[in-house]
Design a protein around this motif. Structure first.
Motif, PDB file in Angstrom:
ATOM      1  N   ARG A 104       0.837  -1.207   0.000  1.00  0.00           N
ATOM      2  CA  ARG A 104       0.000   0.000   0.000  1.00  0.00           C
ATOM      3  C   ARG A 104       0.874   1.261   0.000  1.00  0.00           C
ATOM      4  NH1 ARG A 104      -5.300  -0.834   0.496  1.00  0.00           N
ATOM      5  NH2 ARG A 104      -5.825  -3.033   0.819  1.00  0.00           N
ATOM      6  N   TYR A 105       2.096   1.116   0.506  1.00  0.00           N
ATOM      7  CA  TYR A 105       3.015   2.257   0.524  1.00  0.00           C
ATOM      8  C   TYR A 105       4.245   1.903  -0.287  1.00  0.00           C
ATOM      9  CZ  TYR A 105      -0.044   3.581   4.312  1.00  0.00           C
ATOM     10  OH  TYR A 105      -1.160   3.884   5.040  1.00  0.00           O
ATOM     11  N   TYR A 106       4.628   2.775  -1.175  1.00  0.00           N
ATOM     12  CA  TYR A 106       5.733   2.431  -2.067  1.00  0.00           C
ATOM     13  C   TYR A 106       7.033   2.202  -1.302  1.00  0.00           C
ATOM     14  CZ  TYR A 106       7.863   7.080  -1.793  1.00  0.00           C
ATOM     15  OH  TYR A 106       8.485   8.196  -1.338  1.00  0.00           O
ATOM     16  N   LYS A 107       7.167   2.873  -0.143  1.00  0.00           N
ATOM     17  CA  LYS A 107       8.413   2.692   0.628  1.00  0.00           C
ATOM     18  C   LYS A 107       8.524   1.264   1.151  1.00  0.00           C
ATOM     19  CE  LYS A 107       9.602   7.365   1.928  1.00  0.00           C
ATOM     20  NZ  LYS A 107       9.750   8.380   2.975  1.00  0.00           N
ATOM     21  N   ASP A 108       7.375   0.646   1.432  1.00  0.00           N
ATOM     22  CA  ASP A 108       7.406  -0.754   1.878  1.00  0.00           C
ATOM     23  C   ASP A 108       7.869  -1.656   0.736  1.00  0.00           C
ATOM     24  OD1 ASP A 108       6.516   0.092   4.306  1.00  0.00           O
ATOM     25  OD2 ASP A 108       4.396  -0.409   3.940  1.00  0.00           O
ATOM     26  N   LEU A 109       7.420  -1.335  -0.454  1.00  0.00           N
ATOM     27  CA  LEU A 109       7.876  -2.119  -1.609  1.00  0.00           C
ATOM     28  C   LEU A 109       9.383  -1.965  -1.779  1.00  0.00           C
ATOM     29  CD1 LEU A 109       6.172  -2.428  -5.061  1.00  0.00           C
ATOM     30  CD2 LEU A 109       8.600  -1.956  -4.935  1.00  0.00           C
ATOM     31  N   LEU A 110       9.851  -0.724  -1.607  1.00  0.00           N
ATOM     32  CA  LEU A 110      11.282  -0.474  -1.789  1.00  0.00           C
ATOM     33  C   LEU A 110      12.118  -1.158  -0.711  1.00  0.00           C
ATOM     34  CD1 LEU A 110      11.246   3.317  -2.785  1.00  0.00           C
ATOM     35  CD2 LEU A 110      11.545   1.335  -4.275  1.00  0.00           C
ATOM     36  N   ALA A 111      11.491  -1.438   0.439  1.00  0.00           N
ATOM     37  CA  ALA A 111      12.230  -2.084   1.524  1.00  0.00           C
ATOM     38  C   ALA A 111      12.260  -3.604   1.368  1.00  0.00           C
ATOM     39  CB  ALA A 111      11.593  -1.708   2.868  1.00  0.00           C
ATOM     40  N   ALA A 112      11.465  -4.129   0.445  1.00  0.00           N
ATOM     41  CA  ALA A 112      11.353  -5.588   0.306  1.00  0.00           C
ATOM     42  C   ALA A 112      12.651  -6.192  -0.214  1.00  0.00           C
ATOM     43  CB  ALA A 112      10.191  -5.927  -0.618  1.00  0.00           C
ATOM     44  N   ASP A 113      13.023  -7.321   0.383  1.00  0.00           N
ATOM     45  CA  ASP A 113      14.266  -7.989  -0.027  1.00  0.00           C
ATOM     46  C   ASP A 113      14.133  -8.691  -1.374  1.00  0.00           C
ATOM     47  OD1 ASP A 113      15.701  -7.232   2.165  1.00  0.00           O
ATOM     48  OD2 ASP A 113      15.047  -8.967   3.366  1.00  0.00           O
ATOM     49  N   ASP A 114      12.911  -9.064  -1.724  1.00  0.00           N
ATOM     50  CA  ASP A 114      12.747  -9.832  -2.960  1.00  0.00           C
ATOM     51  C   ASP A 114      12.441  -8.943  -4.168  1.00  0.00           C
ATOM     52  OD1 ASP A 114      10.206  -9.067  -2.310  1.00  0.00           O
ATOM     53  OD2 ASP A 114       9.279 -11.019  -2.660  1.00  0.00           O
ATOM     54  N   VAL A 115      12.816  -7.677  -4.076  1.00  0.00           N
ATOM     55  CA  VAL A 115      12.662  -6.772  -5.224  1.00  0.00           C
ATOM     56  C   VAL A 115      14.047  -6.223  -5.576  1.00  0.00           C
ATOM     57  CG1 VAL A 115      11.678  -4.586  -6.030  1.00  0.00           C
ATOM     58  CG2 VAL A 115      10.280  -6.126  -4.642  1.00  0.00           C
ATOM     59  N   ASP A 116      14.483  -6.458  -6.815  1.00  0.00           N
ATOM     60  CA  ASP A 116      15.800  -5.956  -7.254  1.00  0.00           C
ATOM     61  C   ASP A 116      15.694  -4.598  -7.931  1.00  0.00           C
ATOM     62  OD1 ASP A 116      17.073  -8.440  -6.596  1.00  0.00           O
ATOM     63  OD2 ASP A 116      16.223  -9.267  -8.450  1.00  0.00           O
ATOM     64  N   ALA A 117      14.568  -4.395  -8.617  1.00  0.00           N
ATOM     65  CA  ALA A 117      14.466  -3.219  -9.491  1.00  0.00           C
ATOM     66  C   ALA A 117      13.020  -2.767  -9.570  1.00  0.00           C
ATOM     67  CB  ALA A 117      14.971  -3.589 -10.885  1.00  0.00           C
ATOM     68  N   VAL A 118      12.814  -1.459  -9.737  1.00  0.00           N
ATOM     69  CA  VAL A 118      11.439  -0.954  -9.801  1.00  0.00           C
ATOM     70  C   VAL A 118      11.179  -0.125 -11.054  1.00  0.00           C
ATOM     71  CG1 VAL A 118      10.859  -0.926  -7.349  1.00  0.00           C
ATOM     72  CG2 VAL A 118      12.094   1.008  -8.345  1.00  0.00           C
ATOM     73  N   ILE A 119       9.972  -0.289 -11.549  1.00  0.00           N
ATOM     74  CA  ILE A 119       9.471   0.563 -12.619  1.00  0.00           C
ATOM     75  C   ILE A 119       8.579   1.600 -11.954  1.00  0.00           C
ATOM     76  CG2 ILE A 119       7.948   0.632 -14.634  1.00  0.00           C
ATOM     77  CD1 ILE A 119       8.843  -2.252 -15.249  1.00  0.00           C
ATOM     78  N   ILE A 120       8.886   2.867 -12.190  1.00  0.00           N
ATOM     79  CA  ILE A 120       8.109   3.932 -11.546  1.00  0.00           C
ATOM     80  C   ILE A 120       7.246   4.634 -12.597  1.00  0.00           C
ATOM     81  CG2 ILE A 120       8.212   6.106 -10.259  1.00  0.00           C
ATOM     82  CD1 ILE A 120      10.920   5.096  -9.103  1.00  0.00           C
ATOM     83  N   ALA A 121       5.931   4.492 -12.414  1.00  0.00           N
ATOM     84  CA  ALA A 121       4.998   5.091 -13.370  1.00  0.00           C
ATOM     85  C   ALA A 121       3.855   5.781 -12.633  1.00  0.00           C
ATOM     86  CB  ALA A 121       4.462   4.019 -14.320  1.00  0.00           C
ATOM     87  N   ALA A 122       4.211   6.389 -11.507  1.00  0.00           N
ATOM     88  CA  ALA A 122       3.237   7.168 -10.737  1.00  0.00           C
ATOM     89  C   ALA A 122       3.056   8.517 -11.436  1.00  0.00           C
ATOM     90  CB  ALA A 122       3.769   7.351  -9.326  1.00  0.00           C
ATOM     91  N   PRO A 123       2.108   9.365 -10.972  1.00  0.00           N
ATOM     92  CA  PRO A 123       1.984  10.702 -11.576  1.00  0.00           C
ATOM     93  C   PRO A 123       3.271  11.522 -11.415  1.00  0.00           C
ATOM     94  CG  PRO A 123       0.020  10.177 -10.321  1.00  0.00           C
ATOM     95  CD  PRO A 123       1.012   9.083 -10.030  1.00  0.00           C
ATOM     96  N   ASP A 124       3.380  12.544 -12.269  1.00  0.00           N
ATOM     97  CA  ASP A 124       4.610  13.344 -12.353  1.00  0.00           C
ATOM     98  C   ASP A 124       5.110  13.856 -10.998  1.00  0.00           C
ATOM     99  OD1 ASP A 124       4.124  12.962 -14.987  1.00  0.00           O
ATOM    100  OD2 ASP A 124       4.014  15.086 -15.559  1.00  0.00           O
ATOM    101  N   HIS A 125       4.171  14.269 -10.119  1.00  0.00           N
ATOM    102  CA  HIS A 125       4.613  14.924  -8.885  1.00  0.00           C
ATOM    103  C   HIS A 125       5.295  13.944  -7.928  1.00  0.00           C
ATOM    104  CE1 HIS A 125       0.662  13.372  -7.834  1.00  0.00           C
ATOM    105  NE2 HIS A 125       0.795  13.706  -6.578  1.00  0.00           N
ATOM    106  N   TRP A 126       5.226  12.645  -8.260  1.00  0.00           N
ATOM    107  CA  TRP A 126       5.865  11.645  -7.415  1.00  0.00           C
ATOM    108  C   TRP A 126       7.176  11.115  -8.011  1.00  0.00           C
ATOM    109  CZ3 TRP A 126       5.808  10.346  -2.581  1.00  0.00           C
ATOM    110  CH2 TRP A 126       4.651  10.510  -1.798  1.00  0.00           C
ATOM    111  N   HIS A 127       7.445  11.382  -9.282  1.00  0.00           N
ATOM    112  CA  HIS A 127       8.569  10.735  -9.966  1.00  0.00           C
ATOM    113  C   HIS A 127       9.885  10.854  -9.210  1.00  0.00           C
ATOM    114  CE1 HIS A 127       6.786  10.638 -14.316  1.00  0.00           C
ATOM    115  NE2 HIS A 127       6.100   9.933 -13.449  1.00  0.00           N
TER     116      HIS A 127
END
Lengths: 547, 166
Positions: free
Chosen positions: A167-190
């Motif tokens: 639910r929170y992108y920071k939790d996704l970023l903290a996950a050990d089983d994620v190597d890389a992220v695609i960011i396609a949120a609205p511009d103000h979040w890029h």
């Protein structure tokens, strides 16, 4: 028949020689044909020699590296599963089953529709989707489903393990089983998300534009560079074949001194003007509005700029904390979240020019335009003209856009000796007043009204003698779609390059420096529009300054 | 033989030569151009049989067979008409090819503006393919190749063979 036979039978035997001559009467026509074909071949060869003069080497997109079958599997997370997020995950090999259903049905109805076939033929990238994040429940659930669609099947297919929803992108970023992220949120979040991802050591594929505020632009560059992650910026035009050919043409100086480049955006439908449909399941319960509002630091930077420059009329008009379906789905219409035409569409055009010419950040930007057609309460203009000056390169780049007419204008590079037009094909024509080609034009070897170089995507050969028909087809995309059997989606190629660089090392073609140049250029155009005056780039201080 | 029938024969032979020339050159152009393919033409098909032509183009294997047959068909038909060799077979082959062209690009109301390929001229139901078909049919029923062509020599050869063995 019978009459002809009779004639023959009536002939006396002594006239055998005469009838033999008669029988061979038409053979000289073959001689004439042979002579004609010889002359025609000679003529074509002389024109082809001219083609050789401007011969281009074969180009391969930066993503053309082999995918190593025994390489390590990259575990992807995606943040933002709206329109673009869906396209990106699909390009990575994870399509929505409902879309596959549509493609299958389309292929059943028309053998011409090869979208499903093409999609299946795309080589797998050896990636999995382990995490998804979207603040709208419906999108998040759709992302989970697509992420598990490992066999590229329709609704009736068999699915793999489901990625975890965050639910929170920071939790996704903290996950050990994620190597890389695609960011396609609205511009103000890029920018915020890209920096947080880099700090968490995740490789980043970031959609354009790089930043929403000017101050964050510098920070993103620093953070990404310091982190050492593999960063790919979302201008998939870097993989476009005709751009690579265009770069060669410019590098070979075939055009002569380029003084003016015209790039355009022309769209003419509500969707193209960001009036996207509002999802029926969307409401304050299914959308986390607090997160949509944005990062506090970014919002402060935005408001500080707007208020300090007397631009408060462009803020809002609705309060930021008030839930609004319109603003959630059509956020591109308001500066509160958007970067307008500059950030959304000029950036693609600019990056193409920067890729071809390496112009870097312009010396100055001047803009004009307004909300002229979609008077629906939006604050960002739907018609925009920005002229960028590059005195170091002695050229101007003019960006001209409207969201209320689809008259296509292409990208035109105007050189003293020749001009180049880039659309679905690439055409170079000599200038009638060219200095360099003056002799050849006078002798009739070069004809200014016929293309000097024609490049049709999908064909490896660049040929000065493309037939009118071939060109006709190419400009309508027909040859491109079918020649060589395979058509790649450039977004797929762009993600592929990123993934391969993560696995094998190397820097993707649209790196953080290209992203920085893009972002600053777009901001200069935007500020020039908002403030109504020319913006300058101070190269030494790396600052946007006012005229 | 009156002068009228001489004139008739002259124009029949001339027609045969002209059509032969047209076929032969169309064939040679394609044979000499390694890049040539019928793909664009097939994909541009309209009308009742469009889907048939599209499916021909959609398979690389079928397409290369079609390309080969079309290129060499045109060349052989052209040679047959010019030389007057197996001319009736050439006429039939030509009519069949032209019929395929006609059916893939029918000059019907509405379909005309759907073609991507530039066409010169204006047509309503009748186009140049159909006229050439009629001309070939005419050549079929008024053959000239036994007198003005190799079919006569071929006929003699075949006729003389059995007599030689006696």
């Amino acid at each position: 028949m019978s009459e002809e036979n009779k004639n023959q039978q009536e002939q006396p035997a002594s006239s055998g020689r005469r009838s033999a001559i008669k029988a061979l009467v038409s053979v000289p026509a073959l001689g004439a044909m042979a002579y004609g074909v010889y002359k025609k071949t000679q003529y074509d060869r002389s024109r082809r020699n001219l083609g050789d003069l401007f011969r281009l080497e074969p180009t391969t997109p930066p993503s053309a590296q082999e995918i190593k079958p025994d390489g390590r599997t990259i575990r992807l997370g995606i943040i933002g599963y709206g329109i673009r997020g869906k396209q990106l995950l699909r390009a990575a090999g994870f399509a929505e089953p409902s879309l596959i259903d549509t493609w299958k049905e389309a292929a059943r109805l028309s053998s011409k529709d090869t979208r499903y076939k093409d999609y299946l033929e795309q080589e797998g990238l050896n990636v999995t989707v382990t995490g998804v994040c979207d603040i709208f429940d419906t999108y998040a659930e759709a992302a989970i489903l697509s992420g598990s669609n490992i066999h590229r099947e329709g609704s009736d297919g068999t699915f793999g393990p489901q990625p975890k929803r965050y639910r929170y992108y920071k939790d996704l970023l903290a996950a050990d089983d994620v190597d890389a992220v695609i960011i396609a949120a609205p511009d103000h979040w890029h920018g915020t998300m890209a920096m947080d991802a880099a700090r968490a050591g995740k490789h980043v594929y970031l959609e354009k534009p790089m930043s929403w505020t000017v101050p964050e632009t510098y920070m993103i560059r620093d953070v990404v560079k310091q982190s050492g992650i593999t960063f790919q910026f979302g201008h998939q035009g870097r993989q476009t074949d005709s751009y690579l050919k265009a770069k060669q043409i410019v590098d070979k100086d075939i055009l002569g001194a380029i003084s003016l480049i015209e790039v355009c955006t022309n769209r003419n439908d509500p969707n193209g003007a960001w009036v996207y449909p509002i999802h029926e399941t969307a409401n304050p319960q299914t959308i986390d509005w607090r997160q949509f509002e944005g990062d506090d630091d970014r919002v402060k930077e935005y408001l500080d700029y707007m208020q300090s420059q007397g631009l408060a009329r462009y803020v809002g008009p609705e309060p930021r904390d008030r839930f609004s379906l319109e603003r959630f789905f059509r956020w591109r219409c308001w500066w509160d979240y958007s970067t307008g035409l500059s950030g959304d569409l000029l950036t693609h055009e600019y990056d193409a020019v920067n890729q071809i010419l390496g112009v870097g950040i312009p010396h100055s930007a001047t803009s004009s335009g307004g909300v002229y057609f979609f008077k629906d309460g939006r604050t960002v203009p739907d018609v925009l003209q920005t002229s960028f000056e590059f005195p170091d390169r002695s050229l101007t780049m003019l960006y001209s856009a409207t969201l209320a007419s689809q008259r296509s204008r292409g990208k035109v590079f105007m050189g003293h000796d020749a001009s180049m037009e880039l659309s679905s094909s690439l055409i170079v024509k000599a200038d009638p007043r060219s200095t360099r080609y003056a002799d050849q034009i006078a002798k009739g070897i070069i004809k200014p009204d016929t293309p000097l170089i024609t490049y049709i995507p999908g064909q490896e050969n660049v040929d000065a003698v493309s037939s009118a028909t071939e060109l006709y087809f190419a400009q309508r995309g027909l040859l491109y779609a079918y020649v060589n059997g395979k058509r790649y989606d450039t977004t797929y190629l762009h993600i592929r390059e990123w993934v391969e660089c993560i696995r094998n090392g190397g820097t993707p073609s649209c790196d953080i420096d290209a992203a920085f140049e893009e972002a600053i250029t777009a901001h200069m155009g935007t500020r020039a529009y908002l403030e109504g005056r020319t913006m300058y780039w101070d190269k030494d201080k790396e600052e946007i300054v006012r005229g | 033989m009156n002068s009228n029938s001489n004139l008739q024969r002259f124009w029949l032979v001339a027609l045969r030569l002209l059509i032969g020339w047209h076929f032969l050159y169309e064939g040679l152009v394609k044979v000499l151009n390694p890049k040539w393919t019928s793909l664009g033409y097939l994909m541009d098909s309209q009308g009742w049989f469009a889907s048939v032509f599209h499916s021909m183009a959609s398979n690389a294997g079928t397409l290369s067979v079609i390309n080969f047959l079309n290129e060499w068909g045109l060349v052989l038909i052209g040679l047959s008409l010019i030389l007057g060799l197996l001319t009736r077979l050439g006429c039939i082959g030509g009519i069949l090819l032209l019929l395929l062209y006609y059916l893939s690009h029918p000059p019907f109301i509405g379909s005309e503006e759907l073609f991507m390929m530039p066409r010169e001229g204006s047509y309503l139901w009748i186009d140049r393919n159909l006229i050439e078909i009629a001309a070939l049919a005419t050549l079929y029923v008024f053959p000239t190749s036994k007198t003005f062509g190799l079919d006569g020599l071929l006929g003699n050869l075949l006729k003389n063979k059995p007599t030689q063995s006696h």
